[in-house]
Design a protein around this motif. Structure first.
Motif, mmCIF file in Angstrom:
data_model
loop_
_atom_site.group_PDB
_atom_site.id
_atom_site.type_symbol
_atom_site.label_atom_id
_atom_site.label_comp_id
_atom_site.label_asym_id
_atom_site.label_seq_id
_atom_site.Cartn_x
_atom_site.Cartn_y
_atom_site.Cartn_z
ATOM 1 N N GLY A 1 8.711 -4.938 -31.094
ATOM 2 C CA GLY A 1 8.034 -4.465 -32.286
ATOM 3 C C GLY A 1 8.763 -3.334 -32.971
ATOM 4 O O GLY A 1 9.861 -2.943 -32.574
ATOM 5 N N GLU A 2 8.107 -2.786 -33.999
ATOM 6 C CA GLU A 2 8.766 -1.801 -34.859
ATOM 7 C C GLU A 2 8.019 -0.484 -34.978
ATOM 8 O O GLU A 2 8.520 0.441 -35.606
ATOM 9 N N HIS A 3 6.795 -0.379 -34.416
ATOM 10 C CA HIS A 3 6.018 0.843 -34.571
ATOM 11 C C HIS A 3 5.333 1.221 -33.259
ATOM 12 O O HIS A 3 5.032 0.361 -32.441
ATOM 13 N N LEU A 4 5.083 2.524 -33.100
ATOM 14 C CA LEU A 4 4.285 3.047 -32.003
ATOM 15 C C LEU A 4 2.929 3.432 -32.562
ATOM 16 O O LEU A 4 2.834 4.224 -33.509
ATOM 17 N N GLU A 5 1.875 2.870 -31.965
ATOM 18 C CA GLU A 5 0.514 3.088 -32.444
ATOM 19 C C GLU A 5 -0.286 3.778 -31.365
ATOM 20 O O GLU A 5 -0.186 3.419 -30.180
ATOM 21 N N ILE A 6 -1.096 4.767 -31.723
ATOM 22 C CA ILE A 6 -1.889 5.506 -30.746
ATOM 23 C C ILE A 6 -3.364 5.520 -31.140
ATOM 24 O O ILE A 6 -3.720 5.452 -32.319
ATOM 25 N N ASN A 7 -4.206 5.621 -30.128
ATOM 26 C CA ASN A 7 -5.650 5.807 -30.266
ATOM 27 C C ASN A 7 -5.923 7.203 -29.721
ATOM 28 O O ASN A 7 -5.743 7.455 -28.530
ATOM 29 N N TYR A 8 -6.351 8.127 -30.555
ATOM 30 C CA TYR A 8 -6.385 9.535 -30.169
ATOM 31 C C TYR A 8 -7.513 10.259 -30.891
ATOM 32 O O TYR A 8 -8.107 9.758 -31.859
ATOM 33 N N ALA A 9 -7.777 11.479 -30.440
ATOM 34 C CA ALA A 9 -8.710 12.379 -31.127
ATOM 35 C C ALA A 9 -8.298 13.810 -30.816
ATOM 36 O O ALA A 9 -7.913 14.123 -29.682
ATOM 37 N N THR A 10 -8.372 14.675 -31.809
ATOM 38 C CA THR A 10 -8.094 16.098 -31.600
ATOM 39 C C THR A 10 -9.224 16.927 -32.191
ATOM 40 O O THR A 10 -10.062 16.430 -32.942
ATOM 41 N N SER A 11 -9.241 18.203 -31.859
ATOM 42 C CA SER A 11 -10.091 19.148 -32.575
ATOM 43 C C SER A 11 -9.424 19.476 -33.900
ATOM 44 O O SER A 11 -8.308 19.025 -34.192
ATOM 45 N N ALA A 12 -10.077 20.302 -34.705
ATOM 46 C CA ALA A 12 -9.472 20.711 -35.978
ATOM 47 C C ALA A 12 -8.190 21.498 -35.750
ATOM 48 O O ALA A 12 -7.262 21.442 -36.560
ATOM 49 N N ALA A 13 -8.124 22.233 -34.642
ATOM 50 C CA ALA A 13 -6.938 23.029 -34.335
ATOM 51 C C ALA A 13 -5.964 22.300 -33.420
ATOM 52 O O ALA A 13 -4.861 22.781 -33.186
ATOM 53 N N GLY A 14 -6.366 21.157 -32.877
ATOM 54 C CA GLY A 14 -5.546 20.459 -31.898
ATOM 55 C C GLY A 14 -4.390 19.700 -32.508
ATOM 56 O O GLY A 14 -4.276 19.569 -33.730
ATOM 57 N N SER A 15 -3.530 19.147 -31.644
ATOM 58 C CA SER A 15 -2.373 18.411 -32.144
ATOM 59 C C SER A 15 -1.817 17.499 -31.055
ATOM 60 O O SER A 15 -2.114 17.661 -29.873
ATOM 61 N N LEU A 16 -0.979 16.590 -31.508
ATOM 62 C CA LEU A 16 -0.320 15.650 -30.603
ATOM 63 C C LEU A 16 1.045 15.322 -31.186
ATOM 64 O O LEU A 16 1.173 15.072 -32.393
ATOM 65 N N ARG A 17 2.072 15.355 -30.339
ATOM 66 C CA ARG A 17 3.420 14.944 -30.735
ATOM 67 C C ARG A 17 3.984 14.038 -29.647
ATOM 68 O O ARG A 17 3.595 14.138 -28.478
ATOM 69 N N ILE A 18 4.917 13.175 -30.035
ATOM 70 C CA ILE A 18 5.466 12.204 -29.098
ATOM 71 C C ILE A 18 6.982 12.161 -29.242
ATOM 72 O O ILE A 18 7.501 12.120 -30.367
ATOM 73 N N ALA A 19 7.675 12.157 -28.106
ATOM 74 C CA ALA A 19 9.126 11.993 -28.087
ATOM 75 C C ALA A 19 9.461 10.696 -27.369
ATOM 76 O O ALA A 19 8.752 10.273 -26.455
ATOM 77 N N ILE A 20 10.540 10.055 -27.778
ATOM 78 C CA ILE A 20 11.060 8.880 -27.087
ATOM 79 C C ILE A 20 12.350 9.289 -26.394
ATOM 80 O O ILE A 20 13.277 9.812 -27.029
ATOM 81 N N LEU A 21 12.408 9.071 -25.076
ATOM 82 C CA LEU A 21 13.532 9.494 -24.267
ATOM 83 C C LEU A 21 14.291 8.277 -23.750
ATOM 84 O O LEU A 21 13.728 7.194 -23.576
ATOM 85 N N ASN A 22 15.575 8.474 -23.474
ATOM 86 C CA ASN A 22 16.348 7.389 -22.864
ATOM 87 C C ASN A 22 16.043 7.313 -21.380
ATOM 88 O O ASN A 22 15.273 8.117 -20.841
ATOM 89 N N GLU A 23 16.648 6.359 -20.679
ATOM 90 C CA GLU A 23 16.315 6.147 -19.269
ATOM 91 C C GLU A 23 16.722 7.319 -18.392
ATOM 92 O O GLU A 23 16.240 7.449 -17.255
ATOM 93 N N ASN A 24 17.591 8.214 -18.886
ATOM 94 C CA ASN A 24 17.982 9.400 -18.138
ATOM 95 C C ASN A 24 17.082 10.601 -18.428
ATOM 96 O O ASN A 24 17.279 11.678 -17.870
ATOM 97 N N GLY A 25 16.113 10.419 -19.341
ATOM 98 C CA GLY A 25 15.165 11.483 -19.633
ATOM 99 C C GLY A 25 15.557 12.380 -20.785
ATOM 100 O O GLY A 25 14.877 13.391 -21.033
ATOM 101 N N ALA A 26 16.621 12.046 -21.513
ATOM 102 C CA ALA A 26 17.046 12.864 -22.650
ATOM 103 C C ALA A 26 16.433 12.321 -23.934
ATOM 104 O O ALA A 26 16.349 11.104 -24.133
ATOM 105 N N PRO A 27 15.992 13.196 -24.842
ATOM 106 C CA PRO A 27 15.422 12.732 -26.109
ATOM 107 C C PRO A 27 16.446 11.921 -26.896
ATOM 108 O O PRO A 27 17.624 12.294 -27.001
ATOM 109 N N ILE A 28 16.025 10.800 -27.445
ATOM 110 C CA ILE A 28 16.891 9.986 -28.299
ATOM 111 C C ILE A 28 16.971 10.673 -29.656
ATOM 112 O O ILE A 28 15.947 11.072 -30.218
#
Length: 267
Positions: A189-216
């Motif tokens: 596929g072509e997209h990452l989709e999430i089901n989430y909820a935050t507070s008004a002050a909350g946040s969420l971020r996502i990184a994709i890492l390679n198999e060695n654990g380094a950010p792509i």
């Protein structure tokens, strides 16, 4: 009929282990390809547990239509407890939640009850709040389960219970921010989709890492556009956009960083 395994499957209560020694009520299953000849009974197992930690009655086992997993909502039975002084039967019960991928091995995402008896005193006894299969979609953002309530009483009835779509459990972060790293996975596929909820002050971020654990490059936490709100199907985007198709088929890990947020599912 289990379409995934191409067989009929039955899940029932049994006494585990087989034999004359002290045993516990547990969930066993058998399968058949023709509904006439059945395989020997097997006991389902909780991953990372030697045996079932509680007596379990009805299980409501069934495949989940939205993901390649099997769900169970077993009734946990506590024979040594009573709440009502005038109730003639022994024990109390509540509902647990389990999930597995092969129909034989199940994880217990949380050891606490999925459904409590609640404030209704007629549910505080040994045979109440059974859950029936299956989970049913009842709105674009809602699923329903159905529960027998007030068992053994004149007011016995079926109650509908609702959850957000895919909202069985969540990865939860309070005001102290935290993160989690997935195991290696591949995707199409072509997209990452999430089901989430935050507070008004909350946040969420996502990184994709390679198999060695380094950010792509281009998919680090700093590159991810901050996400906040409450949505069933939010497409994640980074500074360079939302398309992740160039990474499809590769072994990657996802790092989720959350603060005052719940992550229910991703795909």
């Amino acid at each position: 009929w289990d379409v995934r395994r191409q067989c009929y499957a039955i899940y029932v209560r049994g006494w585990c282990p087989d034999g004359p020694e002290r045993r516990i009520r547990a969930i066993r299953f058998t399968t058949s390809t023709d509904f006439i000849h059945w395989e020997p009974w097997q006991y389902t197992k909780i991953i990372d547990a030697a045996q079932w930690p509680w007596h379990l009655y009805t299980n409501a086992a069934h495949p989940y239509h939205r993901a390649p997993i099997y769900l169970m909502f077993p009734k946990r039975f506590l024979p040594e407890r009573n709440f009502l002084d005038n109730w003639e039967y022994e024990g109390l019960s509540d509902i647990l939640f389990l999930a597995g991928r092969d129909g034989a091995h199940f994880s217990l995402p949380c050891r606490e009850a999925f459904l409590r008896p609640g404030r209704d005193v007629e549910n505080w006894h040994e045979r109440s709040i059974f859950i029936a299969p299956w989970v049913v979609d009842t709105a674009d953002d809602e699923m329903s389960l159905y529960s027998v309530q007030h068992y053994r009483t004149a007011s016995i009835h079926i109650r509908r219970l609702t959850l957000r779509t895919d909202g069985f459990v969540s990865l939860h972060a309070n005001g102290a921010a935290g993160s989690v790293l997935t195991r290696l996975l591949t995707f199409d596929g072509e997209h990452l989709e999430i089901n989430y909820a935050t507070s008004a002050a909350g946040s969420l971020r996502i990184a994709i890492l390679n198999e060695n654990g380094a950010p792509i490059p281009g998919f680090s936490l700093d590159d991810c556009n901050e996400i906040f709100g409450d949505e069933i199907a939010r497409v994640v985007s980074w500074k360079n956009g939302a398309n992740v198709g160039t990474l499809a088929g590769q072994m990657v890990r996802l790092r989720f960083a959350l603060e005052e947020a719940d992550l229910f599912s991703f795909r």
